[in-house]
Design an enzyme around this catalytic site. Structure first.
Site, PDB file in Angstrom:
ATOM      1  N   ASN A   1      37.248  33.324  86.863  1.00  0.00           N
ATOM      2  CA  ASN A   1      36.889  34.678  86.450  1.00  0.00           C
ATOM      3  C   ASN A   1      35.683  34.745  85.523  1.00  0.00           C
ATOM      4  O   ASN A   1      35.023  35.784  85.429  1.00  0.00           O
ATOM      5  CB  ASN A   1      38.082  35.348  85.760  1.00  0.00           C
ATOM      6  CG  ASN A   1      38.607  34.549  84.576  1.00  0.00           C
ATOM      7  OD1 ASN A   1      39.156  33.471  84.762  1.00  0.00           O
ATOM      8  ND2 ASN A   1      38.456  35.063  83.368  1.00  0.00           N
TER       9      ASN A   1
ATOM     10  N   ARG B   1      48.643  39.969  82.999  1.00  0.00           N
ATOM     11  CA  ARG B   1      48.076  38.855  82.228  1.00  0.00           C
ATOM     12  C   ARG B   1      49.119  37.739  82.163  1.00  0.00           C
ATOM     13  O   ARG B   1      50.277  37.986  81.820  1.00  0.00           O
ATOM     14  CB  ARG B   1      47.718  39.311  80.813  1.00  0.00           C
ATOM     15  CG  ARG B   1      46.930  38.281  80.031  1.00  0.00           C
ATOM     16  CD  ARG B   1      45.495  38.175  80.522  1.00  0.00           C
ATOM     17  NE  ARG B   1      44.727  39.376  80.201  1.00  0.00           N
ATOM     18  CZ  ARG B   1      43.499  39.622  80.673  1.00  0.00           C
ATOM     19  NH1 ARG B   1      42.911  38.769  81.484  1.00  0.00           N
ATOM     20  NH2 ARG B   1      42.863  40.732  80.341  1.00  0.00           N
TER      21      ARG B   1
ATOM     22  N   SER C   1      41.326  34.045  79.525  1.00  0.00           N
ATOM     23  CA  SER C   1      39.883  34.058  79.269  1.00  0.00           C
ATOM     24  C   SER C   1      39.258  35.390  79.658  1.00  0.00           C
ATOM     25  O   SER C   1      38.194  35.749  79.159  1.00  0.00           O
ATOM     26  CB  SER C   1      39.193  32.910  80.014  1.00  0.00           C
ATOM     27  OG  SER C   1      39.427  32.992  81.413  1.00  0.00           O
ATOM     28  N   GLY C   2      39.929  36.144  80.535  1.00  0.00           N
ATOM     29  CA  GLY C   2      39.444  37.467  80.893  1.00  0.00           C
ATOM     30  C   GLY C   2      39.496  38.445  79.738  1.00  0.00           C
ATOM     31  O   GLY C   2      38.872  39.507  79.781  1.00  0.00           O
TER      32      GLY C   2
ATOM     33  N   HIS D   1      41.524  33.586  87.721  1.00  0.00           N
ATOM     34  CA  HIS D   1      42.471  34.624  88.129  1.00  0.00           C
ATOM     35  C   HIS D   1      43.031  34.316  89.519  1.00  0.00           C
ATOM     36  O   HIS D   1      42.320  33.818  90.403  1.00  0.00           O
ATOM     37  CB  HIS D   1      41.792  35.989  88.200  1.00  0.00           C
ATOM     38  CG  HIS D   1      41.367  36.538  86.877  1.00  0.00           C
ATOM     39  ND1 HIS D   1      41.804  36.056  85.659  1.00  0.00           N
ATOM     40  CD2 HIS D   1      40.544  37.596  86.589  1.00  0.00           C
ATOM     41  CE1 HIS D   1      41.264  36.771  84.680  1.00  0.00           C
ATOM     42  NE2 HIS D   1      40.488  37.705  85.215  1.00  0.00           N
TER      43      HIS D   1
ATOM     44  N   GLY E   1      28.410  35.076  73.207  1.00  0.00           N
ATOM     45  CA  GLY E   1      29.797  35.315  73.603  1.00  0.00           C
ATOM     46  C   GLY E   1      30.244  34.379  74.711  1.00  0.00           C
ATOM     47  O   GLY E   1      29.476  33.547  75.207  1.00  0.00           O
TER      48      GLY E   1
ATOM     49  N   ARG F   1      29.565  51.079  86.231  1.00  0.00           N
ATOM     50  CA  ARG F   1      30.056  50.741  87.578  1.00  0.00           C
ATOM     51  C   ARG F   1      30.280  51.943  88.491  1.00  0.00           C
ATOM     52  O   ARG F   1      30.006  51.872  89.682  1.00  0.00           O
ATOM     53  CB  ARG F   1      31.362  49.938  87.460  1.00  0.00           C
ATOM     54  CG  ARG F   1      31.171  48.549  86.901  1.00  0.00           C
ATOM     55  CD  ARG F   1      32.505  47.858  86.708  1.00  0.00           C
ATOM     56  NE  ARG F   1      32.337  46.578  86.009  1.00  0.00           N
ATOM     57  CZ  ARG F   1      33.296  45.964  85.356  1.00  0.00           C
ATOM     58  NH1 ARG F   1      34.507  46.504  85.305  1.00  0.00           N
ATOM     59  NH2 ARG F   1      33.065  44.809  84.752  1.00  0.00           N
TER      60      ARG F   1
ATOM     61  N   CYS G   1      35.969  41.462  87.189  1.00  0.00           N
ATOM     62  CA  CYS G   1      36.181  40.089  87.646  1.00  0.00           C
ATOM     63  C   CYS G   1      37.203  40.005  88.770  1.00  0.00           C
ATOM     64  O   CYS G   1      36.998  39.290  89.766  1.00  0.00           O
ATOM     65  CB  CYS G   1      36.603  39.198  86.475  1.00  0.00           C
ATOM     66  SG  CYS G   1      37.966  39.861  85.491  1.00  0.00           S
TER      67      CYS G   1
END
Length: 339
Positions: A317, A237, A161-162, A244, A13, A102, A131
């Site tokens: 990010n 976004r 890309s995030g 970012h 990925g 998390r 991120c």
């Protein structure tokens, strides 16, 4: 010198590829690398550090005999929920990039420049923060230590890309279509991202916030170890490929000066201060991309509160916001005998 076995889960990925790039740069003392992915990618060849590796299907059977010390995960929350405990059970420390672990009380949430001491109490799983939270924490920790923080207002401008390969493609293919006067059906976003901004990252919650905003709020408190900080966020976004940007408004507990804020920031490892507006010098995504540092500028005292400051914070990010932070955790563990 002791050598370690490292697994990369989700190796094919976007973040998995960046894991490999950063690992190649760090040159950690590694005996073996094992690259895992889904059955769809299993068997593919990946050239890494001059050697061809065959991608291994992610199954428990394929973990048992590898004696893996550290497993870097970027394969999504459901995969992490299922397989992180498998790796941990067989002796590995998992550093997970998804949101799955998390907020678990028994799982450290770590930014190495901020709270490396939390690595010590891991039980086989360490979480990589969101991120956008990572770069904010690098910038805010020295200010928290110096002034204490009463309130934070986050406004983010997050690159496509995030959202992974699909998000990246939505912008790239959308630009091609837009330039021809054509329409493009998005794969990832609910609306076009070309020539647009979407105040919507992740799903909406019952309180009107998005899950991305909730992540920033809760993760900030956990990483800084302070549940009394008031935190709010709006995440957006934007049509930027990578890195970012964040506007961060901070209200302190103690009096501050701009000079004192800059001094604290410059003393923090991993920060580059770019704050020379007279010469139009300030952080931008194009400058942060490809770097592990967090760039801070547009530093202004906020005179609407008793003691406060505005910051503009930019970071890559995919590197610092994901792969590099995880590899830095692994590096810290190896260098300090924590594995």
């Amino acid at each position: 010198m002791k050598k370690y076995n490292i697994a990369v889960v989700g190796a094919t990925g976007m973040v998995g590829n960046k894991f490999l790039e950063v690992l190649a740069e760090k040159k950690l003392p590694v005996e073996n690398y094992y690259l895992y992915a889904s059955a769809k990618s299993a068997g593919k060849k990946v050239n890494f550090m001059g050697k061809d590796y065959t991608v291994i299907e992610l199954t428990e059977e394929n973990v048992l005999d590898k004696k893996i010390d550290i497993a870097l995960f970027s394969a999504g929350g459901s995969t992490s929920a299922r397989f992180a405990p498998v790796f941990a059970k067989h002796g590995a420390v998992v550093i997970d990039n998804s949101s799955q672990w998390r907020m678990h009380d028994d799982v450290p949430l770590v930014v190495p420049e901020v709270n490396p001491q939390d690595i010590d109490w891991n039980h086989g799983i360490i979480a990589n923060p969101n991120c956008s939270t990572i770069q904010a924490m690098v910038a805010l920790k020295p200010l928290y230590d110096k002034y204490g923080i009463k309130r934070i207002v986050y406004s983010t401008y997050q690159a496509v890309s995030g959202a992974g390969v699909a998000g990246y493609n939505d912008l790239m293919e959308g630009v091609k279509a837009f330039s021809k006067g054509e329409t493009y059906k998005t794969q990832k976003f609910p609306y076009q991202i070309v020539n647009n901004c979407l105040p919507h990252i992740d799903v909406f919650l019952d309180n009107g916030y998005t899950k991305e905003e909730e992540k920033m709020i809760k993760e900030t408190k956990k990483i800084l170890g302070d549940q009394n900080i008031k935190v709010t966020a709006t995440t957006v976004r934007v049509p930027v490929l990578n890195s970012h940007s964040e506007s961060i408004n901070v209200e302190f507990n103690k009096p501050c000066t701009k000079e004192g804020v800059i001094e604290a920031l410059k003393g923090q490892k991993g920060i580059v201060v770019v704050d020379d507006v007279a010469n139009l010098k300030y952080p931008m995504p194009v400058d942060a991309t490809g770097h592990d540092e967090v760039f801070v500028g547009r530093i202004r005292i906020d005179d609407t509160v008793e003691s406060g400051v505005n910051l503009w914070v930019v970071a890559d990010n995919i590197r610092k916001g994901a792969a590099s932070n995880a590899v830095q955790i692994a590096e810290y563990m190896i260098e300090n005998g924590k594995i």
